[in-house]
Design a protein around this motif. Structure first.
Motif, mmCIF file in Angstrom:
data_model
loop_
_atom_site.group_PDB
_atom_site.id
_atom_site.type_symbol
_atom_site.label_atom_id
_atom_site.label_comp_id
_atom_site.label_asym_id
_atom_site.label_seq_id
_atom_site.Cartn_x
_atom_site.Cartn_y
_atom_site.Cartn_z
ATOM 1 N N LEU A 46 0.831 -1.206 0.000
ATOM 2 C CA LEU A 46 0.000 0.000 0.000
ATOM 3 C C LEU A 46 0.866 1.257 0.000
ATOM 4 O O LEU A 46 0.585 2.221 -0.715
ATOM 5 N N ALA A 47 1.920 1.252 0.799
ATOM 6 C CA ALA A 47 2.824 2.399 0.831
ATOM 7 C C ALA A 47 3.477 2.615 -0.530
ATOM 8 O O ALA A 47 3.688 3.749 -0.968
ATOM 9 N N SER A 48 3.771 1.525 -1.231
ATOM 10 C CA SER A 48 4.388 1.637 -2.544
ATOM 11 C C SER A 48 3.459 2.324 -3.530
ATOM 12 O O SER A 48 3.901 3.131 -4.359
ATOM 13 N N VAL A 49 2.177 2.002 -3.470
ATOM 14 C CA VAL A 49 1.222 2.634 -4.384
ATOM 15 C C VAL A 49 1.147 4.140 -4.124
ATOM 16 O O VAL A 49 1.026 4.931 -5.057
ATOM 17 N N ILE A 50 1.249 4.525 -2.863
ATOM 18 C CA ILE A 50 1.241 5.948 -2.535
ATOM 19 C C ILE A 50 2.470 6.646 -3.119
ATOM 20 O O ILE A 50 2.382 7.740 -3.676
#
Length: 283
Positions: A46-50
């Motif tokens: 999820l952090a990567s998508v951000i």
């Protein structure tokens, strides 16, 4: 002079601050809006998508990757303008069953749990009140051609490619064409067991580059990364639904780096590292 209800003012301020916080943090959104747990590797994705335009996740079976993608979709729609001119989500997968019954089954679960407005149809589309055009939709296999995504433009575009190892290069090309603006994001996820797939080709090429030079942020989720192997503290329901240790796993040990002996450094080795079968999951 009118009487000011300070409690109401404070409550309004707090709700506004909470909305801003959740708009920046999909993990907090999942935990607070849905009452669900996000384990460490899911948080990393999820952090990567951000933080990255393109995220590719090569994952073992039973890690909750499609569940995770559906929660990302819910967060995206709940924290952005749902007008289809402002926000669009497109999901795709190799088969209609994977699109409609798997991914969109999870998405509808998110809509209901979060009490989000709009209607999700059997054709895997989500239309919000006041609009005729769906803000989010899934594409079936017969739509797989270069013109599939033409004409789709919005400020906030999210494309989720589920079971990406079975999706052809032409679809990836079309996806790139509609995700050119600053806020657009692509999440490609798969159990990467086909070394001849386009996803495997991309992974091999990207993994040769230094991380700062990559177009895609690459994330691997090995069986040995999952909570039932690491001992990570997760709720019992999550532990039950995630990949289980089988009798064949009893003597299996990860490498010192925490990876199984057959690493997920490329999708070509994923079959030996990621399968849920006793033959492969613990090698």
């Amino acid at each position: 002079m009118p009487v000011i209800d300070f409690n109401a003012v404070v409550a309004q301020f707090q709700e506004g601050a909470r909305a801003e916080r959740l708009a920046r943090d999909p993990v907090a959104w999942v935990e607070e809006r849905l009452g669900e747990h996000v384990w460490s590797k899911q948080r990393e994705a999820l952090a990567s998508v951000i933080n990255n335009k393109r995220t590719m996740v090569a994952s073992c079976h039973g890690s909750g990757k499609t569940w995770l993608a559906s929660r990302l979709i819910g967060w995206w729609l709940d924290t952005k303008d749902t007008a289809p001119t402002e926000t669009r989500i497109i999901t795709t997968a190799p088969s209609w069953n994977q699109v409609a019954n798997v991914m969109w089954g999870y998405v509808d679960e998110v809509r209901q749990k979060a009490g989000m407005p709009g209607n999700i149809t059997a054709k895997a589309s989500w239309t919000f009140p006041g609009y005729k055009t769906p803000t989010a939709f899934g594409r079936k296999p017969s739509d797989y051609d270069e013109s599939t995504f033409q004409g789709i433009h919005a400020t906030n575009v999210l494309v989720v490619v589920d079971e990406a190892g079975g999706v052809p290069e032409s679809i990836f090309t079309s996806v790139e064409a509609i995700t050119t603006n600053a806020n657009a994001r692509i999440l490609a996820i798969a159990n990467p067991d086909d070394p001849n797939s386009y996803m495997a080709k991309v992974w091999r090429e990207e993994s040769k580059k230094a991380p700062e030079d990559r177009r895609w942020n690459l994330i691997t989720i090995s069986a040995f990364d999952t909570p039932n192997f690491t001992g990570e503290d997760v709720p019992e329901r999550a532990r039950t639904n995630l990949l289980q240790r089988t009798p064949a796993c009893a003597g299996a040990k990860p490498t010192p780096a925490g990876r199984p002996r057959s690493s997920l450094s490329s999708p070509t080795s994923a079959r030996t590292a990621c399968s849920t079968s006793e033959e492969y999951s613990c090698r």
